[in-house]
Design a protein around this motif. Structure first.
Motif, PDB file in Angstrom:
ATOM      1  N   ARG A 152       0.870  -1.186   0.000  1.00 21.98           N
ATOM      2  CA  ARG A 152       0.000   0.000   0.000  1.00 21.98           C
ATOM      3  C   ARG A 152       0.904   1.234   0.000  1.00 21.98           C
ATOM      4  O   ARG A 152       1.707   1.404   0.922  1.00 21.98           O
ATOM      5  CB  ARG A 152      -0.883  -0.010   1.237  1.00 21.98           C
ATOM      6  CG  ARG A 152      -1.654   1.273   1.395  1.00 21.98           C
ATOM      7  CD  ARG A 152      -2.492   1.261   2.645  1.00 21.98           C
ATOM      8  NE  ARG A 152      -3.800   0.706   2.378  1.00 21.98           N
ATOM      9  CZ  ARG A 152      -4.715   0.476   3.321  1.00 21.98           C
ATOM     10  NH1 ARG A 152      -4.431   0.731   4.582  1.00 21.98           N
ATOM     11  NH2 ARG A 152      -5.873  -0.021   3.006  1.00 21.98           N
ATOM     12  N   LYS A 212     -10.124   4.941  -5.507  1.00 21.06           N
ATOM     13  CA  LYS A 212      -8.937   5.575  -6.072  1.00 21.06           C
ATOM     14  C   LYS A 212      -7.735   4.632  -6.141  1.00 21.06           C
ATOM     15  O   LYS A 212      -6.769   4.912  -6.844  1.00 21.06           O
ATOM     16  CB  LYS A 212      -8.612   6.895  -5.381  1.00 21.06           C
ATOM     17  CG  LYS A 212      -8.171   6.857  -3.929  1.00 21.06           C
ATOM     18  CD  LYS A 212      -7.858   8.303  -3.524  1.00 21.06           C
ATOM     19  CE  LYS A 212      -7.537   8.495  -2.057  1.00 21.06           C
ATOM     20  NZ  LYS A 212      -8.575   8.110  -1.090  1.00 21.06           N
ATOM     21  N   SER A 217      -3.802   2.185  -9.724  1.00 20.74           N
ATOM     22  CA  SER A 217      -3.190   1.007 -10.358  1.00 20.74           C
ATOM     23  C   SER A 217      -3.391   0.996 -11.875  1.00 20.74           C
ATOM     24  O   SER A 217      -3.065   0.006 -12.522  1.00 20.74           O
ATOM     25  CB  SER A 217      -3.730  -0.275  -9.726  1.00 20.74           C
ATOM     26  OG  SER A 217      -4.978  -0.583 -10.293  1.00 20.74           O
ATOM     27  N   THR A 237     -15.921   6.333  -6.463  1.00 22.71           N
ATOM     28  CA  THR A 237     -15.728   7.214  -5.305  1.00 22.71           C
ATOM     29  C   THR A 237     -15.185   8.539  -5.860  1.00 22.71           C
ATOM     30  O   THR A 237     -14.824   8.606  -7.042  1.00 22.71           O
ATOM     31  CB  THR A 237     -14.731   6.604  -4.303  1.00 22.71           C
ATOM     32  OG1 THR A 237     -13.480   6.483  -4.969  1.00 22.71           O
ATOM     33  CG2 THR A 237     -15.198   5.256  -3.783  1.00 22.71           C
ATOM     34  N   GLY A 270     -10.530  -1.410  -4.782  1.00 24.97           N
ATOM     35  CA  GLY A 270      -9.595  -0.376  -4.307  1.00 24.97           C
ATOM     36  C   GLY A 270     -10.272   0.794  -3.633  1.00 24.97           C
ATOM     37  O   GLY A 270      -9.999   1.958  -3.950  1.00 24.97           O
ATOM     38  N   ARG A 272     -11.749   1.783   0.493  1.00 27.24           N
ATOM     39  CA  ARG A 272     -11.946   1.298   1.856  1.00 27.24           C
ATOM     40  C   ARG A 272     -13.376   1.547   2.309  1.00 27.24           C
ATOM     41  O   ARG A 272     -13.990   2.530   1.896  1.00 27.24           O
ATOM     42  CB  ARG A 272     -10.971   2.019   2.802  1.00 27.24           C
ATOM     43  CG  ARG A 272      -9.550   1.519   2.691  1.00 27.24           C
ATOM     44  CD  ARG A 272      -8.575   2.457   3.351  1.00 27.24           C
ATOM     45  NE  ARG A 272      -8.329   3.629   2.518  1.00 27.24           N
ATOM     46  CZ  ARG A 272      -7.480   4.603   2.821  1.00 27.24           C
ATOM     47  NH1 ARG A 272      -6.819   4.550   3.971  1.00 27.24           N
ATOM     48  NH2 ARG A 272      -7.294   5.633   2.024  1.00 27.24           N
ATOM     49  N   ASP A 295      -8.181  -5.664  -2.857  1.00 30.24           N
ATOM     50  CA  ASP A 295      -7.251  -4.650  -2.352  1.00 30.24           C
ATOM     51  C   ASP A 295      -5.842  -5.223  -2.319  1.00 30.24           C
ATOM     52  O   ASP A 295      -5.646  -6.437  -2.214  1.00 30.24           O
ATOM     53  CB  ASP A 295      -7.661  -4.188  -0.948  1.00 30.24           C
ATOM     54  CG  ASP A 295      -7.169  -2.781  -0.640  1.00 30.24           C
ATOM     55  OD1 ASP A 295      -8.001  -1.861  -0.617  1.00 30.24           O
ATOM     56  OD2 ASP A 295      -5.939  -2.611  -0.452  1.00 30.24           O
ATOM     57  N   ILE A 296      -4.871  -4.326  -2.363  1.00 28.04           N
ATOM     58  CA  ILE A 296      -3.468  -4.732  -2.328  1.00 28.04           C
ATOM     59  C   ILE A 296      -2.989  -4.932  -0.892  1.00 28.04           C
ATOM     60  O   ILE A 296      -1.932  -5.513  -0.647  1.00 28.04           O
ATOM     61  CB  ILE A 296      -2.608  -3.668  -3.050  1.00 28.04           C
ATOM     62  CG1 ILE A 296      -1.313  -4.281  -3.558  1.00 28.04           C
ATOM     63  CG2 ILE A 296      -2.335  -2.469  -2.159  1.00 28.04           C
ATOM     64  CD1 ILE A 296      -0.613  -3.420  -4.575  1.00 28.04           C
ATOM     65  N   ASP A 314      -3.118  -6.789  -6.903  1.00 27.99           N
ATOM     66  CA  ASP A 314      -3.158  -5.526  -7.641  1.00 27.99           C
ATOM     67  C   ASP A 314      -4.463  -5.445  -8.433  1.00 27.99           C
ATOM     68  O   ASP A 314      -4.850  -6.397  -9.114  1.00 27.99           O
ATOM     69  CB  ASP A 314      -1.961  -5.479  -8.588  1.00 27.99           C
ATOM     70  CG  ASP A 314      -2.024  -4.285  -9.504  1.00 27.99           C
ATOM     71  OD1 ASP A 314      -1.827  -3.171  -9.009  1.00 27.99           O
ATOM     72  OD2 ASP A 314      -2.316  -4.470 -10.698  1.00 27.99           O
ATOM     73  N   ILE A 315      -5.140  -4.306  -8.352  1.00 31.61           N
ATOM     74  CA  ILE A 315      -6.467  -4.181  -8.978  1.00 31.61           C
ATOM     75  C   ILE A 315      -6.426  -4.505 -10.468  1.00 31.61           C
ATOM     76  O   ILE A 315      -7.278  -5.228 -10.981  1.00 31.61           O
ATOM     77  CB  ILE A 315      -7.019  -2.734  -8.850  1.00 31.61           C
ATOM     78  CG1 ILE A 315      -7.057  -2.291  -7.419  1.00 31.61           C
ATOM     79  CG2 ILE A 315      -8.372  -2.592  -9.526  1.00 31.61           C
ATOM     80  CD1 ILE A 315      -8.267  -2.613  -6.666  1.00 31.61           C
TER      81      ILE A 315
HETATM   82  P1  ADP Z   1     -11.500   5.893  -2.084  1.00 30.83           P
HETATM   83  O1  ADP Z   1     -11.102   7.174  -1.460  1.00 30.83           O
HETATM   84  O2  ADP Z   1     -11.611   5.962  -3.544  1.00 30.83           O
HETATM   85  O3  ADP Z   1     -12.672   5.280  -1.415  1.00 30.83           O
HETATM   86  P2  ADP Z   1      -9.462   4.555  -0.575  1.00 30.83           P
HETATM   87  O4  ADP Z   1      -8.317   5.488  -0.513  1.00 30.83           O
HETATM   88  O5  ADP Z   1     -10.346   4.426   0.595  1.00 30.83           O
HETATM   89  O6  ADP Z   1     -10.285   4.864  -1.895  1.00 30.83           O
HETATM   90  O7  ADP Z   1      -8.929   3.113  -0.888  1.00 30.83           O
HETATM   91  C1  ADP Z   1      -7.922   2.871  -1.807  1.00 30.83           C
HETATM   92  C2  ADP Z   1      -7.509   1.429  -1.575  1.00 30.83           C
HETATM   93  O8  ADP Z   1      -6.800   1.013  -2.722  1.00 30.83           O
HETATM   94  C3  ADP Z   1      -6.616   1.232  -0.367  1.00 30.83           C
HETATM   95  O9  ADP Z   1      -7.187   0.309   0.511  1.00 30.83           O
HETATM   96  C4  ADP Z   1      -5.303   0.708  -0.985  1.00 30.83           C
HETATM   97  O10 ADP Z   1      -4.708  -0.285  -0.188  1.00 30.83           O
HETATM   98  C5  ADP Z   1      -5.762   0.158  -2.303  1.00 30.83           C
HETATM   99  N1  ADP Z   1      -4.768   0.154  -3.369  1.00 30.83           N
HETATM  100  C6  ADP Z   1      -3.861   1.076  -3.684  1.00 30.83           C
HETATM  101  N2  ADP Z   1      -3.161   0.702  -4.756  1.00 30.83           N
HETATM  102  C7  ADP Z   1      -3.641  -0.488  -5.148  1.00 30.83           C
HETATM  103  C8  ADP Z   1      -3.330  -1.397  -6.185  1.00 30.83           C
HETATM  104  N3  ADP Z   1      -2.387  -1.161  -7.088  1.00 30.83           N
HETATM  105  N4  ADP Z   1      -4.033  -2.539  -6.254  1.00 30.83           N
HETATM  106  C9  ADP Z   1      -4.982  -2.810  -5.340  1.00 30.83           C
HETATM  107  N5  ADP Z   1      -5.337  -1.993  -4.359  1.00 30.83           N
HETATM  108  C10 ADP Z   1      -4.672  -0.847  -4.249  1.00 30.83           C
END
Ligand code: ADP
Ligand code: MG
Length: 568
Positions: A152, A212, A217, A237, A270, A272, A295-296, A314-315
């Motif tokens: 992350r 996001k 990703s 989101t 991706g 939370r 999620d990663i 990875d997404i």
């Molecule tokens: P949003 O604000 O869009 O709701 P968040 O910031 O809450 O998004 O969540 C983003 C999530 O994406 C985090 O839990 C993070 O661990 C995850 N993340 C970041 N990069 C990657 C990736 N390459 N692949 C999978 N998950 C990822």
């Protein structure tokens, strides 16, 4: 024998890790680091406050996948940057902060700007370290860059004692470390993929939520294919807007509450399940909703709800796996289901309500009228930065995004004051990569105040940013000029000015013209249209449009009031 300074070792080590941008404010003891960074070709942007510098560096990380660097002086400089470190880590964005600190031989003696920076940095960063010698710098910088982007993403802090900066060592004793490898791509367990597909296959009311993390990703192509192949309704989101264009027929953003409340299966890509998604709990979600979480970060899986399937990886890679599984099963959700009917009806209703407000002719203008005219005139491919309470929330629903990673806002941490730093970062990155794209920064008047002096930075670097201030004379709501005068009759400002009020009719546009940019003060739709046309046609000059709106203008009535305890 040839020697190098600590500043040069830092600059060369950053260069070796492909760092492109550095934002900061120089002073004792880091000035030489900025000069050395420029000498090796790193683009240094001198800002007016460390907080904005740190926000800018973090936005570079999100936009390019390579961390930006924030360079700050000791003590207060470091402390001002903590907001940026926290914001980056909470947003899961990579960032490197380099802080100068007191000379080692004065530590604990009450040195100039002495502060326990490494210890203080721990709470805000994935890594908070000080190299033990000049020779150790290259490896520490490689580790910090790697840590910021692996797993992350998040912020990493490197502490540089003042005496290191000008200290000289033999060139031959410094071994630079090769650029770290790109983050390894992990895929989900295949049994989890087929479990997820089975859950989705049985769903009557599915919903895909794009976060996001998906934008970060670069999963846009796979997610787009997934939406098209499976006919799934999707909801982005705030910062995931544009991963799949907002005008895609399956985008149900205009029926957000209904979609969240009634979905029986949610595929979470991706994002939370935090406050932004109402924790995944009733009354905003069904009690029996089945969540498929992708999620990663394994620690994220299972937060607040017990998932029906967890896909760790990875997404982009995992959506590829899902695509494969779905095409094997030829899984297509019918477009004539009851669920789609309900979503479409709700969207139509909600869009009608906004349209009514947007077309109101009365003056002063309301938020919806202003955004309606902005939407009509701004280019489809512009990068939108937005912050403020109503300005950001209403703007999000009214201004579509068509491309990924082109919306930056207050984010997970709800940080006000990020706008100008983000806009500067976006403009720097756009200049190098997509010079045709304009950066448009839409700010509430209060949000603008947090970092307004960065207008000077924008003008100094000649960045053609367009700032639009939606000015309601206050925080949430303000007072009109007459009400303001009336109120002042009753007492001293300190006792009678409402805490939400800011000075009515403030001419923020003059801050822009003070530094050579173009400023516009607008009160009517016609003036707004003219100012927008003029600033968009002039692609060289920074400009600021100060839009006066009704101080009492508000959001249209919400089904669930925002952030209230009883309606989590
Ligand atoms: P949003 O604000 O869009 O709701 P968040 O910031 O809450 O998004 O969540 C983003 C999530 O994406 C985090 O839990 C993070 O661990 C995850 N993340 C970041 N990069 C990657 C990736 N390459 N692949 C999978 N998950 C990822
Ligand atoms: Mg305001």
């Amino acid at each position: 024998m040839a020697s190098v300074s600590g500043a040069q070792v830092i600059a060369e080590s950053l260069k070796a890790q492909n760092i492109e941008y550095m934002f900061g404010i120089v002073g004792i003891p880091v000035t030489e680091i900025a000069i050395a960074a420029q000498a090796v070709g790193i683009k240094y942007v001198g800002m007016r406050n460390e907080q904005a510098a740190c926000y800018a560096a973090s936005a570079v990380g999100y936009l390019t996948g390579r961390p930006g660097v924030c360079l700050v002086v000791s003590g207060p400089g470091f402390l001002h940057a903590l907001g940026g470190m926290a914001n980056a880590t909470v947003n899961c964005w990579p960032l490197i902060v380099i802080g100068g600190s007191s000379d080692r031989n004065q530590e604990t003696m009450g040195a100039f700007q002495e502060f326990p920076q490494v210890e203080a940095g721990r709470l805000y960063n994935k890594l908070s370290v000080r190299p033990s010698s000049l020779e150790a710098i290259p490896a520490v910088i490689e580790k910090a860059v790697r840590t910021s982007i692996y797993g992350r993403p998040g912020s990493c802090y490197i502490d540089i004692p003042g005496d290191f900066v000008t200290l000289q060592v033999n060139k031959s004793s410094v071994k630079y470390v090769e650029c770290c490898l790109p983050p390894p791509i992990s895929t989900a367990e295949s049994s989890a993929v087929s479990r997820a597909a089975s859950v989705i296959a049985l769903s009557k009311q599915p919903l895909l939520i794009i976060g996001k993390g998906a934008a970060y990703s670069h999963a846009e192509n796979n997610i787009r294919k997934l939406v098209d192949l499976c006919g799934l309704p999707f909801l982005p989101t705030p910062m995931a807007k544009g991963v799949v264009p907002d005008n895609h027929p399956n985008c149900v953003a205009a029926a957000r509450s209904t979609a969240l409340q009634h979905a029986d299966v949610i595929i979470l890509l991706g994002a939370r399940l935090n406050w932004i998604l109402h924790f995944g709990l009733p009354p905003r979600f069904r009690k029996d909703v089945k969540v498929i979480q992708i999620d990663i970060c394994s620690e994220e899986l299972g937060n607040n709800v017990r998932p029906a399937a967890t896909l760790l990886g990875d997404i982009n890679a995992v959506t590829g796996q899902l695509l494969e599984e779905f095409s094997k099963r030829s899984l297509k959700y019918p477009s004539n289901s009851e669920w789609w009917k309900r979503l479409r009806e709700t969207m139509l209703n909600n869009e009608e309500r906004s349209k009514g407000l947007a077309l109101q002719k009365s003056l002063p203008m309301n938020y919806y009228t202003v955004f309606h005219h902005i939407r009509e005139l701004i280019p489809k491919d512009c990068i939108l930065v937005s912050e403020g309470a109503n300005t950001m929330d209403i703007g999000r629903t009214m201004l579509p995004n068509y491309y990924p990673r082109q919306r930056l806002d207050a984010g997970t941490f709800g940080t006000m004051g990020v706008g100008l730093g983000f806009a500067i970062a976006a403009a720097m990155v756009a200049k190098d990569r997509t010079p045709e794209k304009r950066v448009i920064c839409i700010e509430g008047d209060s949000a603008f105040g947090f970092s307004g002096m960065e207008v000077e930075t924008i003008c100094r670097y000649n960045l053609p940013v367009l700032i639009i201030i939606i000015n309601n004379n206050g925080i949430y709501t303000g007072l009109g000029a007459d009400a303001w005068k009336e109120m002042l009759k009753f007492g001293e400002p300190a006792t009678c000015v409402p805490p939400v009020s800011l000075l009515p009719n403030s001419h923020y546009e003059e801050i822009m013209s003070a530094f050579g940019g173009k400023g516009y003060f607008v009160k009517t739709p016609e003036e707004l249209q003219n100012a927008l046309k003029a600033s968009l046609t002039d692609k060289q000059t920074p400009s600021l449009i100060n839009v006066m709106i009704d101080p009492q203008s508000d959001r249209k009535k919400q089904e669930f009031p925002w952030l209230t305890r009883s309606n989590l």
